[in-house]
Design a protein around this motif. Sequence first.
Motif, short mmCIF file in Angstrom:
data_model
loop_
_atom_site.label_atom_id
_atom_site.label_comp_id
_atom_site.label_asym_id
_atom_site.label_seq_id
_atom_site.Cartn_x
_atom_site.Cartn_y
_atom_site.Cartn_z
N SER A 1 -14.72 1.52 11.03
CA SER A 1 -13.90 0.33 11.33
C SER A 1 -14.09 -0.10 12.78
O SER A 1 -14.24 -1.31 13.05
CB SER A 1 -12.42 0.61 11.05
OG SER A 1 -12.22 0.79 9.67
N SER B 1 -9.65 -4.04 4.65
CA SER B 1 -8.67 -4.17 3.56
C SER B 1 -8.59 -2.91 2.70
O SER B 1 -7.69 -2.81 1.85
CB SER B 1 -9.02 -5.38 2.68
OG SER B 1 -8.90 -6.57 3.42
N ARG B 2 -9.49 -1.97 2.91
CA ARG B 2 -9.50 -0.72 2.13
C ARG B 2 -9.01 0.42 3.01
O ARG B 2 -9.47 0.58 4.14
CB ARG B 2 -10.92 -0.43 1.64
CG ARG B 2 -11.45 -1.48 0.69
CD ARG B 2 -12.76 -1.06 0.05
NE ARG B 2 -13.88 -1.09 0.96
CZ ARG B 2 -14.76 -2.10 1.02
NH1 ARG B 2 -14.64 -3.13 0.23
NH2 ARG B 2 -15.77 -2.04 1.86
N HIS B 3 -8.12 1.24 2.46
CA HIS B 3 -7.53 2.31 3.26
C HIS B 3 -7.70 3.69 2.65
O HIS B 3 -7.53 4.69 3.35
CB HIS B 3 -6.05 2.02 3.51
CG HIS B 3 -5.89 0.70 4.18
ND1 HIS B 3 -6.17 0.50 5.51
CD2 HIS B 3 -5.56 -0.51 3.68
CE1 HIS B 3 -6.00 -0.76 5.80
NE2 HIS B 3 -5.64 -1.40 4.71
N THR B 4 -8.05 3.77 1.40
CA THR B 4 -8.29 5.07 0.78
C THR B 4 -9.59 5.62 1.35
O THR B 4 -10.62 4.96 1.31
CB THR B 4 -8.39 4.92 -0.75
OG1 THR B 4 -7.19 4.30 -1.22
CG2 THR B 4 -8.58 6.26 -1.41
N ARG C 1 -13.35 -7.16 4.42
CA ARG C 1 -13.29 -6.34 3.20
C ARG C 1 -13.10 -4.87 3.54
O ARG C 1 -12.30 -4.17 2.90
CB ARG C 1 -14.55 -6.56 2.36
CG ARG C 1 -14.56 -7.91 1.66
CD ARG C 1 -15.65 -8.03 0.61
NE ARG C 1 -16.98 -7.78 1.12
CZ ARG C 1 -17.77 -8.72 1.66
NH1 ARG C 1 -17.35 -9.95 1.78
NH2 ARG C 1 -18.98 -8.40 2.08
N VAL C 2 -13.83 -4.37 4.53
CA VAL C 2 -13.71 -2.96 4.90
C VAL C 2 -12.31 -2.66 5.44
O VAL C 2 -11.69 -1.65 5.10
CB VAL C 2 -14.81 -2.55 5.90
CG1 VAL C 2 -14.56 -1.17 6.47
CG2 VAL C 2 -16.18 -2.60 5.22
N TYR D 1 -10.16 6.13 4.51
CA TYR D 1 -10.37 5.35 5.73
C TYR D 1 -11.24 6.08 6.74
O TYR D 1 -11.06 7.26 7.00
CB TYR D 1 -8.99 5.03 6.34
CG TYR D 1 -9.02 4.37 7.69
CD1 TYR D 1 -9.38 3.05 7.82
CD2 TYR D 1 -8.68 5.09 8.84
CE1 TYR D 1 -9.40 2.43 9.06
CE2 TYR D 1 -8.68 4.49 10.08
CZ TYR D 1 -9.05 3.16 10.19
OH TYR D 1 -9.07 2.56 11.42
N TYR E 1 0.85 -1.19 0.00
CA TYR E 1 0.00 0.00 0.00
C TYR E 1 0.89 1.24 0.00
O TYR E 1 1.75 1.40 0.88
CB TYR E 1 -0.95 -0.01 1.21
CG TYR E 1 -1.99 1.08 1.13
CD1 TYR E 1 -3.04 0.98 0.24
CD2 TYR E 1 -1.89 2.22 1.92
CE1 TYR E 1 -4.00 1.97 0.14
CE2 TYR E 1 -2.84 3.21 1.84
CZ TYR E 1 -3.88 3.10 0.94
OH TYR E 1 -4.82 4.10 0.85
#
Length: 135
Positions: A85, A75-78, A72-73, A80, A12
């Motif tokens: 979370s 795993s996403r950082h854009t 899944r959530v 955030y 990332y």
Amino acid sequence: MPSITMSMLETYPKSINLDRAKLAATIDALNDCAQACTACADACLSEDMVADLTECIRTDLDCADICATTSRVLSRHTGYDANLSRSLLETCATACRSCGDECARHADQHEHCRLCADACRACERACRDLLATMS
């Protein structure tokens, strides 16, 4: 050998406000739990006394869905959203506790329930450990 989860987190390009190793361990625990719960529900459906396992099946499927979504959530950082979370991790820990308790009730009769309860307990711990590190 690092998990694919850790390898992906390492690639990332921006900063992540969480410990990447702890995040990877949590995502892996979530995926393991989702798989165990799905397999346990399916195995329960194959048991002769399936009617006695309806609550277990329902709890398994709920927990599997919640774990998969949380994975899944996380795993996403854009873009955030820490509040989202946190809420998902708390919900997941609750679902894992409930499912672990239900599967533990059947663990002496069904090995798949024992294994599922173990996966739920591990996932609950991972969620709570990651929550403890979030600011």
